[in-house]
Scaffold this active site. Structure first.
Site, short mmCIF file in Angstrom:
data_model
loop_
_atom_site.label_atom_id
_atom_site.label_comp_id
_atom_site.label_asym_id
_atom_site.label_seq_id
_atom_site.Cartn_x
_atom_site.Cartn_y
_atom_site.Cartn_z
N SER A 85 -3.73 52.27 2.46
CA SER A 85 -2.86 51.64 3.54
C SER A 85 -2.84 50.22 3.30
O SER A 85 -3.84 49.44 3.40
CB SER A 85 -3.52 51.95 4.79
N ARG A 142 -12.01 48.39 10.26
CA ARG A 142 -11.64 47.89 9.01
C ARG A 142 -12.12 46.45 8.89
O ARG A 142 -11.54 45.57 8.28
CB ARG A 142 -10.33 48.01 8.82
N GLU A 168 -3.87 45.27 5.86
CA GLU A 168 -5.32 45.73 5.58
C GLU A 168 -5.67 44.98 4.59
O GLU A 168 -6.77 44.77 4.08
CB GLU A 168 -5.44 47.23 5.88
N1 EPU Z 1 3.10 59.16 9.92
C1 EPU Z 1 4.30 59.19 9.92
N2 EPU Z 1 4.94 58.66 8.56
C2 EPU Z 1 4.28 58.35 7.75
C3 EPU Z 1 2.73 58.26 7.93
C4 EPU Z 1 2.26 58.59 8.87
O1 EPU Z 1 4.78 59.55 10.90
O2 EPU Z 1 4.83 57.82 6.76
C5 EPU Z 1 2.24 59.52 11.10
C6 EPU Z 1 1.61 61.03 10.96
O3 EPU Z 1 2.38 62.22 11.13
C7 EPU Z 1 0.30 60.91 12.01
C8 EPU Z 1 -0.06 59.65 12.15
O4 EPU Z 1 1.39 58.90 11.40
O5 EPU Z 1 0.80 61.61 13.02
C9 EPU Z 1 -0.98 58.82 11.25
O6 EPU Z 1 -0.82 59.37 9.95
P1 EPU Z 1 -2.24 59.73 8.96
O7 EPU Z 1 -3.03 60.84 9.42
O8 EPU Z 1 -1.60 59.96 7.36
O9 EPU Z 1 -3.15 58.32 8.92
P2 EPU Z 1 -2.69 56.91 8.98
O10 EPU Z 1 -3.05 56.72 10.29
O11 EPU Z 1 -1.56 56.91 8.41
C10 EPU Z 1 -5.41 56.38 8.50
C11 EPU Z 1 -5.83 55.23 7.58
C12 EPU Z 1 -6.24 55.95 6.18
C13 EPU Z 1 -6.90 57.30 6.35
C14 EPU Z 1 -6.03 58.11 7.38
C15 EPU Z 1 -7.01 59.31 7.92
C16 EPU Z 1 -5.66 53.08 8.26
C17 EPU Z 1 -4.80 51.70 8.08
N3 EPU Z 1 -5.60 53.99 7.72
O12 EPU Z 1 -3.64 56.20 8.13
O13 EPU Z 1 -7.02 55.09 5.38
O14 EPU Z 1 -7.10 57.81 5.20
O15 EPU Z 1 -5.88 57.43 8.52
O16 EPU Z 1 -7.99 59.13 8.45
O17 EPU Z 1 -6.24 52.93 9.43
C18 EPU Z 1 -6.67 53.23 3.90
O18 EPU Z 1 -7.37 52.44 4.72
O19 EPU Z 1 -6.51 52.52 2.92
C19 EPU Z 1 -6.43 54.52 3.99
C20 EPU Z 1 -5.79 55.31 3.36
#
Ligand code: EPU
Length: 338
Positions: free
Chosen positions: A238, A166, A334
């Site tokens: 995010s 990012r 972010e």
């Molecule tokens: N999780 C929770 N609770 C929540 C959210 C997430 O327990 O409320 C856990 C999920 O179960 C999983 C882990 O956290 O084990 C990761 O969650 P998720 O796959 O939803 O992805 P993220 O890490 O929360 C990142 C990016 C997103 C992108 C997704 C998919 C960042 C800051 N965010 O989110 O990007 O869509 O991965 O690749 O890196 C963005 O940048 O705006 C964005 C939406």
């Protein structure tokens, strides 16, 4: 074409839907219009600047007392190809997801994991957008734009963009200085599948044969199940980055919370899931007035209607403080907070 306004509402120019105002707002569709405007209005040099794409990663805490520049350059064209790859130049003002859709239909592959990310093409390299195991840096060839310091336009090859999680040169050295006008992507004519992230593979397999269109459809379905559509519920994706912490801290936390998601990152460090940390602090689904934490993804702050930038910012600070207190982890925004 240019459009120029004074005291202009940015409500329709940020996906949080915050009703902040800009002192000056300038939109252009052609590079020549931009250079002409800047040559005729030398007083802009004194102004604070905000380079605004789709506003999908922005929290406007206050009115913006300066000049907002909104590049709205259109156009998609193939500029070069060989047997395996194709180079496509895309105007900064094109909608990101419409471009991904066009690519999948044209059989130009690589971006399908990045389906449905809100925002414009010009912001994609700035933020190095990423999702489901792909970052846009893997497919950026060149970023074209205009440098306000030197008043010249030039191209920056991907190797010089300092892409990181990012992050890029456009958020650092070239911040508020280099206006992205178009991006050249290098895409594949034969699909390469990246399906290791979470439930992606299973979602694709449900749709039958392995095909990029099915990857796109699966990503769209996963995103729609977790992430609010900004046209229905204001948000900036995010709000925080996933924190990268020292291995010792990650081990300590893992001992206390064995179910905590953790992924290896660079230099022996560990990336944690900010959404998980925030959910553990009890924020998921929280709402105070019109500012809230999304009920399906705790990493996403939402505006239920008329939350102000101040209210959203204060909520983000509370979330941050509680994660620091419970886990000893500092979250970093972010979203661009102004
Ligand atoms: N999780 C929770 N609770 C929540 C959210 C997430 O327990 O409320 C856990 C999920 O179960 C999983 C882990 O956290 O084990 C990761 O969650 P998720 O796959 O939803 O992805 P993220 O890490 O929360 C990142 C990016 C997103 C992108 C997704 C998919 C960042 C800051 N965010 O989110 O990007 O869509 O991965 O690749 O890196 C963005 O940048 O705006 C964005 C939406």
């Amino acid at each position: 074409m240019i459009r120029f306004f004074e005291d202009f509402s940015l409500k329709n120019y940020n996906t949080f839907g915050v009703d902040a105002r800009a002192r000056f707002f300038f939109e252009f569709t052609e590079l020549d219009d931009l250079t002409e405007f800047l040559q005729q209005n030398t007083s802009w040099k004194e102004e604070r600047l905000l380079l605004l794409g789709g506003g999908s990663n922005l929290l406007l805490v206050n009115d913006f007392d300066g000049l907002v520049i909104h590049p709205n350059v259109p156009g998609v064209q193939v500029v070069r190809e060989n047997r395996n790859q194709v180079w496509v130049e895309v105007g900064a003002g094109e909608d990101w997801d419409r471009f991904v859709d066009y690519c999948v239909k044209a059989e130009f592959y690589g971006l399908e994991n990045l389906s449905l990310i809100p925002g414009n093409v010009g912001a994609a390299p700035v933020q190095n957008i990423g999702a489901y195991g792909v970052e846009v840096k893997d497919y950026v060839d060149t970023v074209n734009g205009f440098d306000l310091d030197t008043m010249t336009n030039y191209s920056i090859p991907a190797e010089q963009c300092q892409f990181a999680y990012r992050d890029s040169i456009f958020k650092n050295e070239l911040k508020n200085r280099f206006i992205v006008t178009s991006v050249i992507f290098r895409l594949e004519k034969f699909p390469e599948f990246k399906l290791d992230y979470g439930s992606l593979k299973a979602e694709v397999e449900k749709r039958g044969e392995l095909h990029p269109q099915h990857v796109r459809d699966a990503v769209v379905a996963i995103r729609q199940s977790k992430l609010p559509d900004p046209s229905e519920l204001g948000n900036a994706g995010s709000f925080f980055k996933n924190p990268v912490v020292a291995a010792e801290l990650a081990e300590k936390l893992k001992a206390a919370y064995p179910e905590m998601p953790a992924y290896p990152a660079d230099a022996g460090r560990i990336k944690l899931a900010a959404g998980w940390l925030i959910e553990q602090c009890g924020w998921k689904g929280f709402r105070d007035g019109d500012a809230g934490v999304h009920q399906h993804q705790a990493l996403v702050l939402v505006n239920y209607g008329s939350a102000t930038g101040q209210e959203l910012f204060q909520l983000s600070e509370k979330v941050k403080a509680s994660v620091a207190e419970k886990f000893g982890v500092e979250l970093e925004a972010e979203a661009n907070i102004l």
